[in-house]
Scaffold this active site. Structure first.
Site, PDB file in Angstrom:
ATOM      1  N   ARG A  20     -26.834 -56.581  -3.843  1.00 57.95           N
ATOM      2  CA  ARG A  20     -25.431 -56.350  -3.464  1.00 57.95           C
ATOM      3  C   ARG A  20     -24.807 -55.319  -4.397  1.00 57.95           C
ATOM      4  O   ARG A  20     -25.383 -54.956  -5.419  1.00 57.95           O
ATOM      5  CB  ARG A  20     -24.606 -57.640  -3.617  1.00 57.95           C
ATOM      6  CG  ARG A  20     -24.984 -58.721  -2.679  1.00 57.95           C
ATOM      7  CD  ARG A  20     -24.064 -59.927  -2.811  1.00 57.95           C
ATOM      8  NE  ARG A  20     -24.393 -60.797  -3.931  1.00 57.95           N
ATOM      9  CZ  ARG A  20     -23.538 -61.150  -4.864  1.00 57.95           C
ATOM     10  NH1 ARG A  20     -22.302 -60.693  -4.851  1.00 57.95           N
ATOM     11  NH2 ARG A  20     -23.897 -61.964  -5.841  1.00 57.95           N
ATOM     12  N   TYR A 162     -17.660 -63.322 -20.685  1.00 55.12           N
ATOM     13  CA  TYR A 162     -18.138 -62.096 -20.022  1.00 55.12           C
ATOM     14  C   TYR A 162     -18.055 -60.902 -20.975  1.00 55.12           C
ATOM     15  O   TYR A 162     -19.013 -60.160 -21.147  1.00 55.12           O
ATOM     16  CB  TYR A 162     -17.291 -61.849 -18.769  1.00 55.12           C
ATOM     17  CG  TYR A 162     -17.666 -60.615 -17.968  1.00 55.12           C
ATOM     18  CD1 TYR A 162     -18.835 -60.586 -17.219  1.00 55.12           C
ATOM     19  CD2 TYR A 162     -16.845 -59.486 -17.957  1.00 55.12           C
ATOM     20  CE1 TYR A 162     -19.184 -59.453 -16.479  1.00 55.12           C
ATOM     21  CE2 TYR A 162     -17.177 -58.359 -17.230  1.00 55.12           C
ATOM     22  CZ  TYR A 162     -18.343 -58.351 -16.487  1.00 55.12           C
ATOM     23  OH  TYR A 162     -18.686 -57.232 -15.754  1.00 55.12           O
TER      24      TYR A 162
HETATM   25  P1  NAP Z   1     -22.026 -58.273  -7.591  1.00 51.92           P
HETATM   26  O1  NAP Z   1     -21.580 -57.536  -6.398  1.00 51.92           O
HETATM   27  O2  NAP Z   1     -21.491 -59.647  -7.859  1.00 51.92           O
HETATM   28  O3  NAP Z   1     -23.654 -58.323  -7.610  1.00 51.92           O
HETATM   29  C1  NAP Z   1     -24.320 -58.930  -8.667  1.00 51.92           C
HETATM   30  C2  NAP Z   1     -25.810 -58.755  -8.488  1.00 51.92           C
HETATM   31  O4  NAP Z   1     -26.475 -59.413  -9.596  1.00 51.92           O
HETATM   32  C3  NAP Z   1     -26.329 -59.404  -7.214  1.00 51.92           C
HETATM   33  O5  NAP Z   1     -27.387 -58.640  -6.690  1.00 51.92           O
HETATM   34  C4  NAP Z   1     -26.835 -60.749  -7.722  1.00 51.92           C
HETATM   35  O6  NAP Z   1     -27.853 -61.314  -6.919  1.00 51.92           O
HETATM   36  C5  NAP Z   1     -27.418 -60.341  -9.063  1.00 51.92           C
HETATM   37  N1  NAP Z   1     -27.602 -61.485  -9.938  1.00 51.92           N
HETATM   38  C6  NAP Z   1     -26.636 -62.302 -10.443  1.00 51.92           C
HETATM   39  N2  NAP Z   1     -27.210 -63.255 -11.186  1.00 51.92           N
HETATM   40  C7  NAP Z   1     -28.549 -63.044 -11.154  1.00 51.92           C
HETATM   41  C8  NAP Z   1     -29.664 -63.697 -11.727  1.00 51.92           C
HETATM   42  N3  NAP Z   1     -29.517 -64.785 -12.493  1.00 51.92           N
HETATM   43  N4  NAP Z   1     -30.917 -63.210 -11.493  1.00 51.92           N
HETATM   44  C9  NAP Z   1     -31.075 -62.111 -10.720  1.00 51.92           C
HETATM   45  N5  NAP Z   1     -30.060 -61.450 -10.140  1.00 51.92           N
HETATM   46  C10 NAP Z   1     -28.815 -61.915 -10.360  1.00 51.92           C
HETATM   47  O7  NAP Z   1     -21.681 -57.450  -8.930  1.00 51.92           O
HETATM   48  P2  NAP Z   1     -21.349 -55.901  -9.123  1.00 51.92           P
HETATM   49  O8  NAP Z   1     -19.894 -55.752  -9.081  1.00 51.92           O
HETATM   50  O9  NAP Z   1     -22.216 -55.064  -8.261  1.00 51.92           O
HETATM   51  O10 NAP Z   1     -21.776 -55.739 -10.665  1.00 51.92           O
HETATM   52  C11 NAP Z   1     -23.033 -55.178 -11.054  1.00 51.92           C
HETATM   53  C12 NAP Z   1     -23.014 -55.018 -12.570  1.00 51.92           C
HETATM   54  O11 NAP Z   1     -21.916 -54.175 -12.938  1.00 51.92           O
HETATM   55  C13 NAP Z   1     -22.812 -56.329 -13.319  1.00 51.92           C
HETATM   56  O12 NAP Z   1     -23.582 -56.328 -14.500  1.00 51.92           O
HETATM   57  C14 NAP Z   1     -21.329 -56.318 -13.670  1.00 51.92           C
HETATM   58  O13 NAP Z   1     -21.031 -57.090 -14.798  1.00 51.92           O
HETATM   59  C15 NAP Z   1     -21.123 -54.821 -13.914  1.00 51.92           C
HETATM   60  N6  NAP Z   1     -19.729 -54.414 -13.754  1.00 51.92           N
HETATM   61  C16 NAP Z   1     -19.090 -54.505 -12.571  1.00 51.92           C
HETATM   62  C17 NAP Z   1     -17.764 -54.079 -12.463  1.00 51.92           C
HETATM   63  C18 NAP Z   1     -17.002 -54.143 -11.173  1.00 51.92           C
HETATM   64  O14 NAP Z   1     -15.802 -53.808 -11.190  1.00 51.92           O
HETATM   65  N7  NAP Z   1     -17.600 -54.501 -10.048  1.00 51.92           N
HETATM   66  C19 NAP Z   1     -17.107 -53.582 -13.599  1.00 51.92           C
HETATM   67  C20 NAP Z   1     -17.783 -53.497 -14.794  1.00 51.92           C
HETATM   68  C21 NAP Z   1     -19.105 -53.914 -14.871  1.00 51.92           C
HETATM   69  P3  NAP Z   1     -27.492 -62.380  -5.729  1.00 51.92           P
HETATM   70  O15 NAP Z   1     -27.196 -61.553  -4.514  1.00 51.92           O
HETATM   71  O16 NAP Z   1     -28.742 -63.200  -5.638  1.00 51.92           O
HETATM   72  O17 NAP Z   1     -26.305 -63.182  -6.187  1.00 51.92           O
END
Ligand code: NAP
Length: 254
Positions: A20, A162
Site C-alpha cells: 500500500r 512513533y
Molecule cells: P501505509 O499506507 O499505512 O502502509 C504501510 C505499509 O507497511 C503497508 O504495506 C503495510 O503492510 C506495511 N507493514 C506494516 N507493518 C508491517 C509489518 N509488521 N511487516 C511487514 N509489513 C508491514 O503507510 P505509508 O503512509 O505508505 O507509510 C510508509 C512509510 O512512510 C512508513 O514507514 C511511514 O512511517 C513513513 N511515513 C509516512 C508518512 C505519511 O504521511 N504517509 C509521513 C512520514 C513517514 P499491510 O498492507 O500488510 O498492512
C-alpha cells in the site's frame, strides 16, 4: 513527473511494505526503471501480492519476487532473505519502508504500542540489514534508503513512540553509513512530511487543516514524489551522498 536512472535497470532492490501507500508507489517507480523488484508482504495478503507482482511486470520490472514475512519476525527475515541471496546473489538496493504509527497521548500510551512501533519501524530495518550485510560486502555498490519521518526530526505531540522509532532510524542510518562506506555501501534516510496515504487518511479533518496551514507549499505530498527521491538515492546519480537525512515535506520543517 519522474526521472530515469539507467543504472537501476536489472538492479535487485528489496522494498518492504509495498502492498500500500508510499511503498507501493516506490515499487511501481522501480518497475518503470526496469529494476528487479523484490517486495515483502504479510501472511494473508497473497492476493494483493499476486496482483502487485503482475502490475510491476506490466510496468516493466525486469523480474519480480514476492517474499512473505513480517518485518518483526527475526527468524523469517533471516531465512527468507538468506535463501533468496543464496539462490540469486546479493541484493544491492534496499528500501526500509514498512511502518506503523501508534498515535496516543503519553497518559494512555501502552507498553504494547511502544514495542510495536519500535519493532516495526526500527528493529525491522536493522534486522533486514543484518540479514543482507554479508551479501553487501560481495557487491560492487549498494544503496540503502530508510524511510524515517519529519517527526523523527521535529517531534510531535501524541507521537512519542512513533517519533522515537523514526529518530532511532536516523541514528542507525548514520552509523551504517560510517561503518560500511569503505565497502561501497551507502545508507541515507528520507523524512517525509504529510503524504496522502492510508496513514494520513485517518487524521481528523480539523487536525489536517492545522497541519496544512503550516506547510509552505500549501498541500500534502503524494507518494510518487517520495518515490522519485528514493529512486535518486538508490541510483549512482547520488553516488557521493551517504549518511544524509533528506526532508521531503513541502517546507513544513524549515
Ligand atoms: P501505509 O499506507 O499505512 O502502509 C504501510 C505499509 O507497511 C503497508 O504495506 C503495510 O503492510 C506495511 N507493514 C506494516 N507493518 C508491517 C509489518 N509488521 N511487516 C511487514 N509489513 C508491514 O503507510 P505509508 O503512509 O505508505 O507509510 C510508509 C512509510 O512512510 C512508513 O514507514 C511511514 O512511517 C513513513 N511515513 C509516512 C508518512 C505519511 O504521511 N504517509 C509521513 C512520514 C513517514 P499491510 O498492507 O500488510 O498492512
Amino acid at each position: 513527473m519522474s526521472a530515469t536512472f539507467t543504472d537501476l535497470k536489472n538492479k535487485p532492490i528489496l522494498i518492504t511494505g509495498a502492498t500500500r501507500g508510499i511503498g507501493r508507489d516506490i515499487a511501481r517507480s522501480l518497475a518503470t526503471q526496469g529494476s528487479h523488484v523484490i517486495f515483502n508482504y504479510r501472511g494473508g495478503k497473497q492476493d494483493v501480492a499476486e496482483e502487485l507482482k503482475k502490475e510491476l511486470l506490466d510496468l516493466g520490472a525486469s523480474k519480480v519476487d514476492a517474499l512473505e514475512f513480517d518485518v518483526t519476525d527475526a527468524e523469517a527475515i533471516a531465512s527468507k532473505l538468506g535463501d533468496f541471496v543464496k539462490e540469486n546473489g546479493p541484493i544491492t538496493g534496499v528500501v526500509n519502508n514498512a511502518g506503523i504509527s501508534k498515535d496516543q497521548i503519553i497518559l494512555r500510551l501502552k507498553e504494547a504500542d511502544i514495542s510495536q512501533a519500535l519493532d516495526v519501524n526500527l528493529k525491522g530495518p536493522i534486522l533486514i540489514t543484518v540479514a543482507l550485510s554479508r551479501g553487501f560486502l560481495k557487491a560492487e555498490s549498494v544503496s540503502i534508503v530508510n524511510v524515517s519521518s519529519i517527526v523523527g526530526l521535529m517531534g510531535n505531540p501524541s507521537q512519542i513512540a512513533y517519533s522515537a522509532s523514526k529518530a532511532g532510524l536516523i541514528g542507525f542510518t548514520k552509523s551504517l553509513a560510517k561503518e560500511l562506506a569503505s565497502r561501497k555501501v551507502r545508507c541515507n534516510a528520507i523524512c517525509p512530511g504529510f503524504i496522502d496515504t492510508d496513514m494520513t487518511e485517518t487524521l481528523d479533518p480539523k487536525v489536517k487543516d492545522t497541519y496544512l496551514a503550516g506547510i509552505p507549499l500549501q498541500r500534502f505530498g503524494n507518494p510518487t514524489e517520495v518515490a522519485n527521491l528514493t529512486c535518486f538515492l538508490l541510483s549512482d546519480a547520488s553516488s557521493y551522498i551517504t549518511g544524509e537525512v533528506i526532508k521531503i515535506d513541502g517546507g513544513l520543517y524549515i
